[in-house]
Design an enzyme around this catalytic site. Structure first.
Site, mmCIF file in Angstrom:
data_model
loop_
_atom_site.group_PDB
_atom_site.id
_atom_site.type_symbol
_atom_site.label_atom_id
_atom_site.label_comp_id
_atom_site.label_asym_id
_atom_site.label_seq_id
_atom_site.Cartn_x
_atom_site.Cartn_y
_atom_site.Cartn_z
ATOM 1 N N ASP A 1 0.982 -1.212 0.035
ATOM 2 C CA ASP A 1 0.022 0.104 -0.073
ATOM 3 C C ASP A 1 1.284 1.288 -0.137
ATOM 4 O O ASP A 1 1.692 1.514 0.841
ATOM 5 C CB ASP A 1 -0.678 0.119 1.080
ATOM 6 C CG ASP A 1 -1.842 1.367 1.160
ATOM 7 O OD1 ASP A 1 -2.498 1.875 0.441
ATOM 8 O OD2 ASP A 1 -1.278 2.090 2.510
ATOM 9 N N HIS B 1 4.827 4.073 -3.075
ATOM 10 C CA HIS B 1 5.662 5.357 -4.184
ATOM 11 C C HIS B 1 6.511 5.740 -2.352
ATOM 12 O O HIS B 1 7.378 7.323 -2.949
ATOM 13 C CB HIS B 1 5.435 6.247 -4.884
ATOM 14 C CG HIS B 1 3.226 6.423 -4.495
ATOM 15 N ND1 HIS B 1 2.463 5.729 -4.605
ATOM 16 C CD2 HIS B 1 3.353 8.130 -4.152
ATOM 17 C CE1 HIS B 1 1.104 6.459 -4.541
ATOM 18 N NE2 HIS B 1 2.105 7.475 -3.799
ATOM 19 N N ASP C 1 -10.536 1.060 -5.155
ATOM 20 C CA ASP C 1 -10.875 2.354 -4.679
ATOM 21 C C ASP C 1 -11.142 3.367 -5.572
ATOM 22 O O ASP C 1 -10.719 5.140 -5.217
ATOM 23 C CB ASP C 1 -9.641 3.442 -3.942
ATOM 24 C CG ASP C 1 -7.891 2.507 -4.393
ATOM 25 O OD1 ASP C 1 -8.318 2.301 -5.982
ATOM 26 O OD2 ASP C 1 -6.944 2.593 -3.778
#
Length: 1594
Positions: A610, A613, A732
């Site tokens: 999750d 980055h 999402d």
């Protein structure tokens, strides 16, 4: 966890092509259990054991070859290398060209456990690179298990004693994933009743076979009811569940806000917390996951949250150091104060008469203006600036107490205050500058300030008051930009607060939060306050994200001001974790999070990282290493928002991410969706050829040095792009009803399943949920709909997901994507069987339409297609009443389409199936057909690739010239003009008629499956090229009978392809046939070559092939005037045939390298005998012209021939016997010119020894004649005096002189042609006098003949000549000694002017010192040309090194290295010379004399062939007297670095050779021969000398 409402569209422009790695079919590998039995051996140990054991591999071992660049790093395209699962151990071969910089005492290092044991990130295995300069460098790595690994090469640097670390490369090995096998979904072309049912056995499933469904556990109820969801998921064809985090949730109830990482969410269990044992529920969850795996065939993938923890995690109070607070990250102090001000302001709105409910833009502005005023009262500027009052006091106190630190920086006296402020700021003496750690934290220590002002304001003396006032003026200037910074930061913060306030409370698409209170403040708090006491310690920064942030920069760390400037879109329920630089920075957190990931890896098959980055890279690497230690076959995926493909690849390679999440929902129209499908889901294009053409069979020595040699298949690796996990929709993102249309879920969902990648979806997508569900606030539960009436598109997914997995297991790796209007067609094919499935989808990017739209009927050539299934979705309502407790989708009914019959047709191109879309096929519809290619020969691949070796085995070198090469001029000449090179539309004519001509475009096409190349289009359009390939050979069988066998082999295969393969497969089979033929022909050439060539590296092979390229038989040029014979071309294409083909000088400069080093002794002998037979006037012809009309105008040619006779005698078997061979002489003894068929021609014979002697004797007597047929008919450019040939020996020095101002008797033979510019008839480089190379060649010959004569092997002792008025015998030794004693004095130009008196030099015209003259004794008026620095002296050094004083020689060579050497050759003139003009243009018809009509041919352009002599000379002198004296490899490495450009050039150039010359710095010269014999030859000479130094040669 909360996500941005609108994601940035990922721009994934394709710059790399991923090679889908061939692999053992995973569907053939089944076991009874997925569990590996426990063993004390590690996977690396087992891999080593595999390779060291006998009889462990029935199939050839796969060897993936990765070629490195010369500096030891991977090419940019190959910096990331994805490798298949190690179902059976295989090898990664790291290959490096010999002699490249990285091979200089190179050591290959990798953290893959090559020596066995467990993987450790910082433990590196080493392999020393071989040091043989003549053989390829290879390191074989035995690969046995999954993981992410790094490698590099370390080698000696340029500076002595230094080591260089090469660029790093990464290889990631896919995990071995096992899941339950399933029944086939289809039976007899219909959906089987028990299709996709679970079977007892396990199967290895490749990543491309994963079908993943996201489930949110909080909507599933207790685990006791999860079987229903497993059954539903399995029935829909999924084989892996993606779980949002299952750990205990924090107060927000978001799955991504984890309260306790080591405890599972209590509400999942019937007894909630009472049901959780001491292991936090781990055993219970693992039991449930086991049920999913073993009973329903579902693997488990879990989200792993490493960035943050819930704001109410109980352990934060005990370990506040785990978060970012002002106590451990001081620059957050003003950000906390600003955040507190927002909370206080929010609580006081009502009392201040300000609105608490936002209903208009005016309300927003009123609040922001009020908050701005409120903020100003807090004097936040004090965090930025220096306190003027305190600064004055501290400096005055220091001055008064004489505590002064003397200023030691730049001069400051009498500078103005602006300059002083700049100097002080740059000096680093301003403590706390821009750190923002506390109010007035920015300051300069008093003693430092005192020293500074005293140095600056010297006129003020010791007046402390005045100096303190001066210091204040400096401080004021220092503060100006700091006040500006505070102003700017405040403005940005207020703007961001305003934008957030507007979005959260006013915007239509925002959350429309209620009244502003302390608990629901103006904007979300940036800090979680754990305790009221000690706020600096217990106020922890919340996590979030920033638009376009640098993913490698932690926005919580200084110098980022993201929290102060309110740039973070914050997640108020998540505290950002502070790991520090390494585990010792925060030991408790590292240990705790390591336990977390390890526990998850023990129970789950995969991780989704999750917020990847924003995860610090070193944290992700370390924690994933720990997870893989617990589960070596852990599958890792992630979604990245770096905005850069290069950055994506960096994360993937470092972290070992197996798949990057891509999303079809990001496409804005059908064209973009088709691009995404092509980019992420194509696999390989239909008709791909890399697997068939680029692989090669070989033998694999044991990688560890122990064990048997095995058969192997070598597969070149092109590097990889990150593998895709391609979602139709992620959990999402907004629903398709919001983004496009609800109907498009069916069309796009179907297209995704046809992607050759891992695929993913969410339950709500299949069930047609109308809106994105809020992970935080949504409390309702899923409805289990299975495949029933209310299951949306689930019934279609049942088929499509099963097909997706089956196609991956069975290797349907080839695909084709076609987009037309709103339609997308995706065809998947198994390349071996040519069975396929084609999907036709009508996308629905726009709401409301039921129109069929338009798509051209889909014609499938030579194919039968059978309808499998089709459907569309009928949605009766788009707004549904919200159920209070159950999540339900739109009322959509999946309507099965009636069977679509696919008719067969026939036209001029042959049979075809034609799929026509039915009349009713509304947007959102899809249909699937099974396809079978008809008439394809199942043995065609094998037939096309076998038998070539035998077919080409009996070809000699001249036959091979026809098969492999032949330029246009050669082929036309040899075939009476009938055949020329083949012209391909869009490319033009190939450079060769033979296989090499085709291989140049095919190499790229084959390696990268570039089926869009014009050649592929041409092959699809027709079979003209097929006929050309074999017909040109058959037409020449009368002259070359051996061509019949390869012509027959080619025809049989090409005809079979024409008859049986559909047009789209023609490029593939053409490539297979041509590449197999080429490999066999090339192998035949190499096998007929010397050991030096056959055992050498690719560069040696490529250069040696130039000997085949240049040595062929044409009609108009021969070594026999009466019949065609093979002859050596000087270069191509200009010297292909006729009188221009065979040049005496070129032949004998080229003969040693192209013939002697390669082992073509018969070809060498033939040329020596032919040219020897033409001896006339003591010279051999410059232009042979088939011995019919030879021209004698080159002074150097006989000396080159004598050098080659010497070389032949020394190299060829029984080579010395050539001296006794007899040849008939072309001309009478009196040198009368007669025609070749005149009775006086060939009337007497001489031995080669006699001819050698005659050359020396003629020169000793002096040679004076006028060329036969002198005048315009012979040479229309030359002036009359130029036809006069004069050569004589100066017996005071032994040096031979010759030539005049109007002829050019050496290789620098450009004759002026421009009347307009005034250079016609004037040589560009006459070199009359004694050219240095002729002197060297003379010395070499004399030395050799003296040795032979003394040994009784040569019948002469010297020459008779007149010396000092007396005729006598001058022995070879005497003449040689005379040259030896005079050479340095005559040719060397001393570096030290004081030594000029010792040498024959004219100091006034010396241009450069420390060199050897190019000519000695240039003609009157051109004496300066003696001193021109040119590349001819290394020739003399190579053949007669004894002439040179070593120190002088080495100095001159180093100057040549610095001044003359270019990328592909040697400058023909020093760049500081006034005659230097480095750009050759023979067509220049201007008035500038120096360059008109290419007069500067040898006055600057860089010629290839002198480079080889330079290298040989440098090798000799540097290894004996220079840097290589102690370690010869120092010299060899330097010289091999010079060869990097020629090595690259010959490998990539269509002519497969080296050019005659280039312009300045290697720039292309359009008038140059594209490939020149001597350019390749002299490099072979050098490489052969290096080979003789190697242990293998010994």
């Amino acid at each position: 966890m909360p996500k941005p409402v609108t994601k940035a569209v990922k721009k994934a422009k394709a710059t790399l092509t991923s090679m889908k790695i061939p692999k053992t079919s995973p569907s053939q590998s089944t076991t009874s259990s997925p569990l590996t039995p426990k063993t004390p051996k590690t996977p690396a140990d087992e891999g080593i054991e595999f390779f060291e054991s006998v009889g462990k591999a029935d199939e050839p071992i796969r060897v993936y070859e990765l070629r490195l660049d010369p500096d030891g790093g991977p090419n940019k395209d190959r910096s990331y290398m994805r490798l298949p699962p190690a179902y059976t151990p295989y090898v990664v071969r790291v290959a490096l060209d010999a002699g490249t910089p990285a091979s200089r005492n190179g050591v290959f290092k990798t953290n893959f456990p090559l020596d066995g044991g467990r993987f450790e990130r910082d433990r590196f295995a080493e392999r020393k690179l071989p040091t043989d300069f003549s053989a390829p460098i290879q390191i074989d790595l035995p690969i046995s298990h999954a993981g992410a690994f790094v490698y590099w090469i370390e080698y000696d640097g340029e500076a002595p004693g230094t080591r260089t670390k090469g660029r790093e490369g990464y290889f990631n090995i896919d995990p071995v994933l096992k899941t339950k096998a399933r029944n086939p979904i289809l039976a007899d072309g219909k959906i089987a009743q028990d299709g996709s049912a679970i079977k007892p056995d396990y199967v290895n499933i490749p990543l491309d076979g994963l079908s993943i469904l996201t489930l949110v556990s909080k909507w599933m109820g207790p685990v006791s009811s999860w079987r229903d969801y497993f059954a539903e998921t399995s029935a829909r064809g999924y084989n892996m569940i993606h779980w949002t985090p299952l750990q205990e949730r924090g107060e927000s109830d978001s799955p991504y806000s984890i309260r306790n990482q080591l405890v599972y969410e209590p509400s999942m269990f019937a007894g909630e917390k009472a049901d959780i044992s001491s292991d936090g529920g781990k055993a219970k969850v693992e039991e449930v996951l086991k049920i999913a795996r073993e009973e329903y065939g579902l693997l488990s993938l879990t989200d792993v949250v490493l960035n943050h923890t819930a704001n109410d995690s109980p352990w934060l109070v005990d370990h506040p150091e785990a978060g970012f607070s002002p106590a451990n990250t001081p620059h957050l102090t003003p950000a906390l104060e600003l955040d507190t001000a927002i909370l206080e302001f929010s609580g006081g709105l009502q009392a201040a008469g300000l609105p608490t409910t936002i209903s208009s833009e005016q309300d927003v502005k009123m609040l922001i203006d009020a908050f701005d005023a409120y903020l100003k009262e807090r004097t936040m500027w004090q965090y930025y600036v220096l306190d003027v009052t305190r600064e004055r006091k501290t400096v005055k106190d220091a001055l008064d107490s004489n505590e002064v630190v003397t200023w030691s920086g730049p001069e400051v006296a009498f500078k103005n205050v602006v300059e002083l402020a700049t100097i002080l700021r740059d000096s680093g003496k301003v403590e706390g500058y821009r750190k923002l750690e506390k109010r007035f934290g920015t300051h300069v220590p008093g003693p430092v300030a005192a020293g500074f002002v005293k140095a600056a304001f010297v006129n003020l003396g010791n007046d402390s008051e005045s100096l303190a006032d001066a210091w204040v003026r400096v401080v004021d200037v220092l503060n100006v930009p700091l006040y500006e910074e505070w102003t700017e930061d405040t403005k940005v913060a207020l703007d961001n607060i305003q934008n957030r306030l507007k979005y959260t409370r006013l915007d239509a698409h925002g959350p429309k939060l209620g009244p502003i209170t302390t608990k629901l403040p103006l904007v979300e708090p940036y800090f979680t306050r754990l305790k009221e006491s000690d706020p600096l310690t217990y106020s922890l920064a919340n996590n979030g994200w920033i638009w376009n942030a640098d993913p490698l920069s932690n926005f919580a760390l200084w110098p980022s001001k993201a929290y102060l400037r309110r740039e973070v879109i914050v997640w108020g329920d998540c505290v950002k974790l502070r790991y520090g630089d390494e585990p010792s920075s925060n030991p408790w957190l590292w240990e705790y999070m390591t336990k977390y990931v390890t526990a998850l890896a023990e129970g789950f098959e995969g991780f989704r990282i999750d917020n990847c980055h924003s995860t610090p890279l070193h944290v992700g690497i370390a924690l994933l290493d720990a997870a893989r230690a617990a589960n070596p076959n852990l599958y890792v995926c992630a979604e990245l928002f770096t905005g850069s493909e290069e950055m994506d690849t960096m994360f993937v390679s470092r972290l070992g991410i197996n798949s990057l999440i891509r999303e079809a929902g990001n496409a804005w129209d059908p064209k973009e969706l088709s691009r995404l499908l092509y980019r992420h889901g194509l696999g390989k294009p239909l008709g791909s050829m890399d697997g068939a053409c680029m692989t090669s069979k070989g033998e694999l020595p044991p990688p560890t040095g122990k064990g048997p040699t095995r058969d192997c298949i070598v597969i070149p690796h092109n590097g990889s792009v990150p593998h895709a996990l391609f979602y139709d929709l992620t959990h999402d993102n907004e629903s398709y009803l919001d983004k496009r249309s609800a109907e498009d879920a069916l069309a796009t969902g179907a297209l995704i399943t046809f992607s050759f990648s891992a695929i993913g979806s969410v339950k709500g997508f299949d069930d047609l949920y109308p809106k994105l569900l809020n992970l935080v606030g949504e409390k309702r539960k899923y409805e289990v709909t299975n495949l029933g009436e209310h299951s949306g598109i689930a019934k279609a997914k049942h088929l499509l997901n099963a097909l997706h997995t089956e196609m991956a297991l069975d290797g349907f790796e080839e695909g084709h994507v076609h987009q037309e209007n709103d339609y997308i067609v995706l065809h998947r094919v198994q390349p071996s069987t040519q069975k396929g499935y084609i999907l036709v989808a009508h996308t629905a990017f726009h709401k409301g339409s039921k129109d069929r739209g338009f798509i051209t009927p889909i014609k499938l050539r030579s194919t039968k297609a059978r309808f499998i299934y089709g459907a569309y979705i009928d949605i009766s309502a788009y707004e549904i009443e919200k159920d209070a407790s159950i999540l339900r989708g739109l009322p959509g009914k999946l309507i099965d389409m009636p069977e679509v019959v696919v008719p067969q047709g026939l036209d001029g191109e042959g049979p075809y199936a034609e799929i026509v879309v039915p009349d009713y096929f509304p947007p959102g519809s899809f249909m699937v057909f099974e396809t079978h290619l008809q008439g394809i020969d199942s043995t065609l691949d094998t037939f096309c690739s076998q038998g070539a070796e035998a077919a080409f085995a009996n070809l000699n070198l001249v036959d091979l010239n026809v098969v492999l090469h032949r330029a246009e001029g050669e082929e036309r000449d040899a075939t009476g003009g009938e055949i020329g090179t083949y012209a391909v539309p869009g490319i033009g004519s190939l450079v060769y008629c033979g296989l090499e001509g085709w291989m140049h475009p095919l190499r790229r096409i084959m390696r990268y499956n570039d089926l869009g190349h014009p050649l592929c289009g041409h092959l699809r359009d027709g079979t003209w090229a097929f006929d050309y390939i074999h017909s040109r050979l058959f037409k020449q069988v009368d002259v070359f009978p051996a061509l019949a066998q390869p012509a027959k082999w080619l025809k049989e295969r090409l005809d079979r392809v024409k008859e049986t393969a559909p047009p789209f497969l023609r490029p593939k089979y053409f490539a297979i046939i041509i590449s197999e033929a080429y490999k066999s022909a090339r192998r035949a050439a190499i096998e007929q070559s010397s050991n030096f060539v056959s055992s050498g590296h690719d560069f040696t092979h490529n250069l040696a092939l130039c000997s085949i390229q240049m040595y062929g038989q044409v009609v108009s040029a021969s070594l026999d005037p009466g019949k065609p014979t093979p002859s050596l071309a000087a270069g191509l294409p200009h010297f292909a045939s006729g009188w221009a083909r065979c040049w005496g000088r070129d032949v004998f400069i080229s003969l040693r390298g192209l013939f002697l080093t390669t082992g073509n002794f018969e070809g060498a002998r033939a040329h020596i005998l032919a040219f020897a037979s033409t001896l006339k006037h003591g010279l051999i012809p410059n232009l042979l012209d088939s011995l019919r009309s030879p021209r004698y105008n080159s002074r150097d040619s006989p000396w080159w021939m004598l050098q080659n006779i010497q070389d032949y005698a020394n190299i060829a078997p029984d080579g010395l016997s050539i001296l006794s061979e007899s040849v008939k002489r072309r001309f009478p003894k009196d040198d009368t010119w007669v025609a070749w068929d005149d009775p006086a021609a060939y009337a007497y014979s001489s031995t080669i020894a006699e001819i050698v002697q005659e050359i020396l004797q003629r020169h000793a007597d002096g040679i004076h004649f006028r060329e036969y047929n002198a005048g315009p008919n012979l040479d229309m450019q030359m002036k009359d005096d130029g036809f006069n040939i004069d050569i004589q020996v100066d017996w005071s020095t032994g040096i031979i002189f010759g030539g005049n101002a109007y002829n050019c008797g050496t290789w620098m033979d450009k004759m002026g042609e421009s009347e307009k510019a005034g250079n016609k008839g004037l040589p560009g480089t006459p070199r009359d006098g004694a050219p240095v190379e002729i002197t060297g060649l003379l010395k070499s010959t004399l030395r050799w003949l003296d040795e032979l004569s003394r040994a009784g092997k040569f019948p002469f002792k010297g020459v008779e000549t007149e010396v000092d008025g007396k005729r006598r015998l001058v022995t070879y030794k005497e003449w040689s000694d005379l040259l030896q004693s005079s050479f340095e004095k005559c040719y060397y130009v001393p570096a030290d002017p004081s030594k000029d008196v010792d040498y024959n030099v004219n100091s006034s015209i010396i241009n450069r010192r420390g060199i050897y003259k190019d000519v000695y004794g240039s003609g009157a008026g051109r004496e300066w040309s003696d001193y021109q620095f040119r590349p001819n002296f290394p020739i003399a050094m190579t053949v007669a090194p004894e002439l040179f004083e070593p120190e002088h020689a080495l100095g001159a060579l180093k100057l040549a290295d610095e001044v003359l050497r270019g990328p592909l050759g040697m400058k023909t003139l020093d760049h500081i010379d006034l005659q230097y003009n480095p750009f050759y243009d023979n067509a220049n018809d201007g008035t500038e004399r120096a360059i008109a009509k290419g007069w500067n041919y040898h006055n600057g352009p860089e010629w290839g062939w002198p480079l080889g002599y330079f290298l040989r000379a440098y090798l000799h002198f540097d290894s004996k007297f220079g840097a290589g004296k102690e370690d010869r490899t120092q010299t060899l490495h330097h010289l091999h670095q010079i060869l990097l450009k020629p090595r690259e050039y010959i490998q990539n150039d269509p002519w497969a050779g080296l050019p005659e010359l280039t312009n300045k710095d290697g720039a292309h010269c359009h008038d140059s021969c594209a490939t020149q014999a001597w350019s390749a030859s002299t490099l072979l000479d050098f490489l052969e000398e290096v080979h003789k130094m190697s242990p293998r040669a010994a």
